[in-house]
Design a protein around this motif. Sequence first.
Motif, PDB file in Angstrom:
ATOM      1  N   VAL A 248      54.168  38.893  42.125  1.00 37.25           N
ATOM      2  CA  VAL A 248      53.794  37.571  42.902  1.00 37.25           C
ATOM      3  C   VAL A 248      55.277  36.112  42.588  1.00 37.25           C
ATOM      4  CG1 VAL A 248      52.294  35.656  42.405  1.00 37.25           C
ATOM      5  CG2 VAL A 248      51.645  38.047  41.801  1.00 37.25           C
TER       6      VAL A 248
ATOM      7  N   THR B  26      49.789  26.528  46.880  1.00 37.34           N
ATOM      8  CA  THR B  26      49.605  27.808  46.876  1.00 37.34           C
ATOM      9  C   THR B  26      48.435  28.251  46.886  1.00 37.34           C
ATOM     10  OG1 THR B  26      50.647  28.011  44.429  1.00 37.34           O
ATOM     11  CG2 THR B  26      49.537  29.167  44.840  1.00 37.34           C
TER      12      THR B  26
ATOM     13  N   ARG C 257      48.769  29.009  50.819  1.00 38.19           N
ATOM     14  CA  ARG C 257      50.025  29.878  51.243  1.00 38.19           C
ATOM     15  C   ARG C 257      48.376  31.460  50.795  1.00 38.19           C
ATOM     16  NH1 ARG C 257      54.183  28.233  47.353  1.00 38.19           N
ATOM     17  NH2 ARG C 257      53.071  29.979  46.642  1.00 38.19           N
ATOM     18  N   VAL C 258      47.867  31.356  49.893  1.00 40.33           N
ATOM     19  CA  VAL C 258      46.203  31.986  49.981  1.00 40.33           C
ATOM     20  C   VAL C 258      45.517  32.823  51.010  1.00 40.33           C
ATOM     21  CG1 VAL C 258      44.618  32.988  48.583  1.00 40.33           C
ATOM     22  CG2 VAL C 258      47.036  32.248  47.245  1.00 40.33           C
ATOM     23  N   ASN C 259      45.267  31.061  51.531  1.00 39.58           N
ATOM     24  CA  ASN C 259      44.985  31.130  52.261  1.00 39.58           C
ATOM     25  C   ASN C 259      45.127  31.733  53.882  1.00 39.58           C
ATOM     26  OD1 ASN C 259      42.105  29.830  54.037  1.00 39.58           O
ATOM     27  ND2 ASN C 259      43.881  28.842  55.286  1.00 39.58           N
ATOM     28  N   ARG C 260      46.397  31.712  54.269  1.00 38.89           N
ATOM     29  CA  ARG C 260      47.504  32.287  55.410  1.00 38.89           C
ATOM     30  C   ARG C 260      47.380  33.660  55.065  1.00 38.89           C
ATOM     31  NH1 ARG C 260      52.766  30.100  55.079  1.00 38.89           N
ATOM     32  NH2 ARG C 260      52.040  28.245  54.569  1.00 38.89           N
ATOM     33  N   ARG C 261      47.708  34.010  53.544  1.00 40.07           N
ATOM     34  CA  ARG C 261      47.246  35.614  53.221  1.00 40.07           C
ATOM     35  C   ARG C 261      46.040  35.832  54.066  1.00 40.07           C
ATOM     36  NH1 ARG C 261      52.083  34.883  53.425  1.00 40.07           N
ATOM     37  NH2 ARG C 261      52.181  34.212  55.469  1.00 40.07           N
ATOM     38  N   PHE C 262      44.719  35.204  54.072  1.00 44.84           N
ATOM     39  CA  PHE C 262      43.559  35.631  54.198  1.00 44.84           C
ATOM     40  C   PHE C 262      43.126  35.590  55.070  1.00 44.84           C
ATOM     41  CE2 PHE C 262      38.905  35.124  54.708  1.00 44.84           C
ATOM     42  CZ  PHE C 262      38.258  35.823  53.827  1.00 44.84           C
ATOM     43  N   THR C 263      43.899  34.622  56.119  1.00 49.91           N
ATOM     44  CA  THR C 263      43.589  34.950  57.582  1.00 49.91           C
ATOM     45  C   THR C 263      44.208  35.886  58.066  1.00 49.91           C
ATOM     46  OG1 THR C 263      43.316  32.095  57.591  1.00 49.91           O
ATOM     47  CG2 THR C 263      44.573  33.664  59.795  1.00 49.91           C
ATOM     48  N   ASP C 264      45.510  36.447  57.537  1.00 49.32           N
ATOM     49  CA  ASP C 264      46.068  37.038  58.389  1.00 49.32           C
ATOM     50  C   ASP C 264      45.559  38.599  57.913  1.00 49.32           C
ATOM     51  OD1 ASP C 264      48.169  35.537  58.724  1.00 49.32           O
ATOM     52  OD2 ASP C 264      49.014  36.391  57.586  1.00 49.32           O
ATOM     53  N   LEU C 265      44.672  38.984  56.486  1.00 53.17           N
ATOM     54  CA  LEU C 265      44.320  39.832  56.095  1.00 53.17           C
ATOM     55  C   LEU C 265      42.469  40.104  57.354  1.00 53.17           C
ATOM     56  CD1 LEU C 265      43.782  42.596  54.225  1.00 53.17           C
ATOM     57  CD2 LEU C 265      42.585  40.939  52.792  1.00 53.17           C
TER      58      LEU C 265
ATOM     59  N   TYR D 152      38.865  45.449  49.016  1.00 50.49           N
ATOM     60  CA  TYR D 152      39.865  44.520  48.365  1.00 50.49           C
ATOM     61  C   TYR D 152      39.247  44.171  47.190  1.00 50.49           C
ATOM     62  CZ  TYR D 152      42.166  44.921  53.064  1.00 50.49           C
ATOM     63  OH  TYR D 152      42.513  45.155  54.180  1.00 50.49           O
TER      64      TYR D 152
END
Length: 160
Positions: free
Chosen positions: A4, A21, A24-32, A124
């Motif tokens: 991390v 943070t 960024r977490v929201n962006r990664r979740f959206t990508d997932l 997940y």
Amino acid sequence: MITVVTEHDGGHVTHFELARTIERVNRRFTDLLRIEMGKLGVGDIGPAQVMVLFTIGNGELSVRDLLDKGHYLGSNVSYYLKQLVDLGYIDRVASQRDRRSARISLSQKGHDLCQALRTADDTYHRLLVRDEDESRELDNAYRLLQKLELVWTNATRYGA
């Protein structure tokens, strides 16, 4: 092993660091979410519309309730709802008393998509929560985020 990356200097965490943070977490979740939708062959809607489906859930809501529950902007949610109705993910029933008002609920297609994504989420979840301690950590993180939301909401409404 996952590393991390953090820019935190070891002092007190600032609200700016938290917000960055969360973003960024929201962006990664959206990508997932986009990847999982691709696996399911869903290309007609995006992650933002899927989150509207999850906000609607198993009940029936007014558009006003949806706005309050999901913290959406009115113009965005109106566009999303029209698109979701047109594509068959939600059902919209106009009020008999006031034709400007409507109740919305998930159609079978919407329920099926949400269920398929919940199944993927279970995978997940098992990667993140492997024992009771990690389950408690996740619960604590959730409660802390809820508290942060409340503090920031109250600060914007009533001042610091």
